[in-house]
Design a protein around this motif. Structure first.
Motif, PDB file in Angstrom:
ATOM      1  N   ALA A 174       0.198  51.961  59.176  1.00 24.98           N
ATOM      2  CA  ALA A 174       1.365  52.857  59.292  1.00 24.98           C
ATOM      3  C   ALA A 174       1.379  53.488  60.676  1.00 24.98           C
ATOM      4  O   ALA A 174       1.380  54.709  60.827  1.00 24.98           O
ATOM      5  CB  ALA A 174       1.314  53.928  58.213  1.00 24.98           C
ATOM      6  N   ARG A 175       1.397  52.656  61.673  1.00 28.24           N
ATOM      7  CA  ARG A 175       1.292  53.127  63.058  1.00 28.24           C
ATOM      8  C   ARG A 175       2.583  53.801  63.525  1.00 28.24           C
ATOM      9  O   ARG A 175       3.657  53.206  63.434  1.00 28.24           O
ATOM     10  CB  ARG A 175       0.983  51.947  63.981  1.00 28.24           C
ATOM     11  N   PRO A 176       2.500  55.041  64.022  1.00 27.90           N
ATOM     12  CA  PRO A 176       3.698  55.666  64.611  1.00 27.90           C
ATOM     13  C   PRO A 176       4.074  54.925  65.895  1.00 27.90           C
ATOM     14  O   PRO A 176       3.217  54.666  66.748  1.00 27.90           O
ATOM     15  CB  PRO A 176       3.238  57.101  64.922  1.00 27.90           C
ATOM     16  N   LEU A 177       5.351  54.590  66.028  1.00 32.75           N
ATOM     17  CA  LEU A 177       5.790  53.819  67.195  1.00 32.75           C
ATOM     18  C   LEU A 177       6.394  54.709  68.276  1.00 32.75           C
ATOM     19  O   LEU A 177       6.147  54.509  69.467  1.00 32.75           O
ATOM     20  CB  LEU A 177       6.808  52.760  66.764  1.00 32.75           C
ATOM     21  N   ARG A 178       7.175  55.700  67.867  1.00 37.42           N
ATOM     22  CA  ARG A 178       7.794  56.597  68.846  1.00 37.42           C
ATOM     23  C   ARG A 178       8.038  57.948  68.184  1.00 37.42           C
ATOM     24  O   ARG A 178       8.002  58.080  66.966  1.00 37.42           O
ATOM     25  CB  ARG A 178       9.102  56.023  69.385  1.00 37.42           C
ATOM     26  N   ALA A 179       8.271  58.951  69.018  1.00 37.91           N
ATOM     27  CA  ALA A 179       8.502  60.300  68.497  1.00 37.91           C
ATOM     28  C   ALA A 179       9.533  61.011  69.350  1.00 37.91           C
ATOM     29  O   ALA A 179       9.515  60.907  70.582  1.00 37.91           O
ATOM     30  CB  ALA A 179       7.201  61.099  68.479  1.00 37.91           C
ATOM     31  N   VAL A 210       9.012  64.418  65.729  1.00 36.56           N
ATOM     32  CA  VAL A 210       9.361  63.637  64.533  1.00 36.56           C
ATOM     33  C   VAL A 210       9.069  62.174  64.850  1.00 36.56           C
ATOM     34  O   VAL A 210       9.707  61.566  65.705  1.00 36.56           O
ATOM     35  CB  VAL A 210      10.846  63.838  64.159  1.00 36.56           C
ATOM     36  N   HIS A 211       8.076  61.615  64.155  1.00 35.30           N
ATOM     37  CA  HIS A 211       7.591  60.270  64.427  1.00 35.30           C
ATOM     38  C   HIS A 211       8.292  59.244  63.548  1.00 35.30           C
ATOM     39  O   HIS A 211       8.509  59.487  62.359  1.00 35.30           O
ATOM     40  CB  HIS A 211       6.082  60.186  64.163  1.00 35.30           C
ATOM     41  N   ARG A 212       8.559  58.094  64.138  1.00 37.02           N
ATOM     42  CA  ARG A 212       9.176  56.986  63.402  1.00 37.02           C
ATOM     43  C   ARG A 212       8.306  55.735  63.508  1.00 37.02           C
ATOM     44  O   ARG A 212       7.584  55.539  64.500  1.00 37.02           O
ATOM     45  CB  ARG A 212      10.578  56.692  63.942  1.00 37.02           C
ATOM     46  N   ASP A 213       8.396  54.894  62.481  1.00 39.46           N
ATOM     47  CA  ASP A 213       7.617  53.654  62.472  1.00 39.46           C
ATOM     48  C   ASP A 213       8.419  52.521  63.106  1.00 39.46           C
ATOM     49  O   ASP A 213       9.503  52.738  63.679  1.00 39.46           O
ATOM     50  CB  ASP A 213       7.174  53.304  61.052  1.00 39.46           C
ATOM     51  N   VAL A 214       7.894  51.301  62.999  1.00 34.03           N
ATOM     52  CA  VAL A 214       8.521  50.156  63.642  1.00 34.03           C
ATOM     53  C   VAL A 214       9.914  49.877  63.079  1.00 34.03           C
ATOM     54  O   VAL A 214      10.775  49.290  63.757  1.00 34.03           O
ATOM     55  CB  VAL A 214       7.609  48.913  63.500  1.00 34.03           C
ATOM     56  N   ASP A 215      10.169  50.301  61.841  1.00 33.52           N
ATOM     57  CA  ASP A 215      11.487  50.093  61.231  1.00 33.52           C
ATOM     58  C   ASP A 215      12.458  51.230  61.534  1.00 33.52           C
ATOM     59  O   ASP A 215      13.614  51.197  61.091  1.00 33.52           O
ATOM     60  CB  ASP A 215      11.337  49.941  59.717  1.00 33.52           C
ATOM     61  N   GLY A 216      11.992  52.243  62.260  1.00 35.69           N
ATOM     62  CA  GLY A 216      12.853  53.367  62.592  1.00 35.69           C
ATOM     63  C   GLY A 216      12.875  54.461  61.547  1.00 35.69           C
ATOM     64  O   GLY A 216      13.658  55.409  61.655  1.00 35.69           O
TER      65      GLY A 216
END
Length: 241
Positions: A174-179, A210-216
């Motif tokens: 569950a890697r955070p991709l961007r914030a 607020v962090h989002r994953d690869v799916d946004g």
């Protein structure tokens, strides 16, 4: 010896030590000589040396650590522009050892706001972690992280005194991709001030990411209260058109 004489001698010692820091003879993280050793070196009393160290500490050049001595300050830490890093990664990238005091850790049912933010059903289990974060034993911030427990079941039993939340999430896939981050200046309430070692109502830098994953999808909501003398926020801005 008069008070003015002590002050003049302490100022001279403070200037000499500051000069050693500025020219690189003393580097961030270096341990200073003991009060006794400096007292002998400069041929002054330990009271005078103590005053000099206090002046340097007030200027942010040195930091005293209980039972360990006085060290050259590392200066404010801050993420590299446009790079998402955990607090642990940030500290270790600068040669500092991260640690934490867990102030709160547990689960609760998602309220309507959390349900909407994370896209989960009302009442779903939400994990909340609140920590005092430190680098080389020095308090830097109070960090509060909130996320659905389903993202990584292991977080409920993890000892976060030294563990990295990002590392636990990475291990769970569950890697955070961007914030998306925002920040504002706030006053420290007395309880937070006590944890951070500042005066009540001193200015703090409050960040929310607020962090989002690869799916946004939103996966993690993080709020930090940072000491303004030990953290620097940096960003790279580009002009459009």
């Amino acid at each position: 010896m008069s008070i003015s004489g002590i002050e003049l001698r302490s100022q001279r010692i403070a200037r000499l030590i500051a000069h050693d820091v500025q020219v690189g003879e003393l580097r961030p993280g270096d341990k200073l000589a003991s009060e006794r050793e400096m007292s002998e070196r400069f041929e002054v009393s330990r009271v005078t040396v103590r005053r000099a160290l206090l002046q340097l500490a007030e200027a942010g050049l040195v930091q005293s650590q209980a039972g360990r001595g006085t060290f050259v300050a590392s200066g404010p830490v801050g993420e590299a522009p446009n790079e998402l890093m955990s607090f642990s990664e940030l500290g270790r990238s600068r040669g500092l050892e991260p640690s934490a005091v867990v102030l709160e850790q547990g689960c609760h049912p998602a309220d309507l706001e959390e349900s909407e933010l994370f896209g989960v059903a009302p009442g779903a289990r939400i994990f909340r972690l609140r920590r005092l974060r430190m680098l080389d034993g020095n308090p830097i911030c109070i960090d509060t992280s909130t996320l659905p427990l389903a993202r990584a079941q292991a977080i409920e039993e993890t000892d976060f005194t030294h563990a990295s939340l990002y590392a636990v999430l990475d291990a769970a896939g569950a890697r955070p991709l961007r914030a998306a981050s925002e920040l504002q200046a706030v006053a420290a309430d007395p309880a937070d001030a006590l944890h951070l070692g500042v005066l009540p109502y001193s200015p703090l830098l409050k960040t929310r990411a607020v962090h989002r994953d690869v799916d946004g999808d939103v996966m993690l909501d993080g709020v930090g209260l940072f000491r303004t003398d030990r953290y620097r926020f940096r960003a790279t801005l580009e002009r459009r058109g």
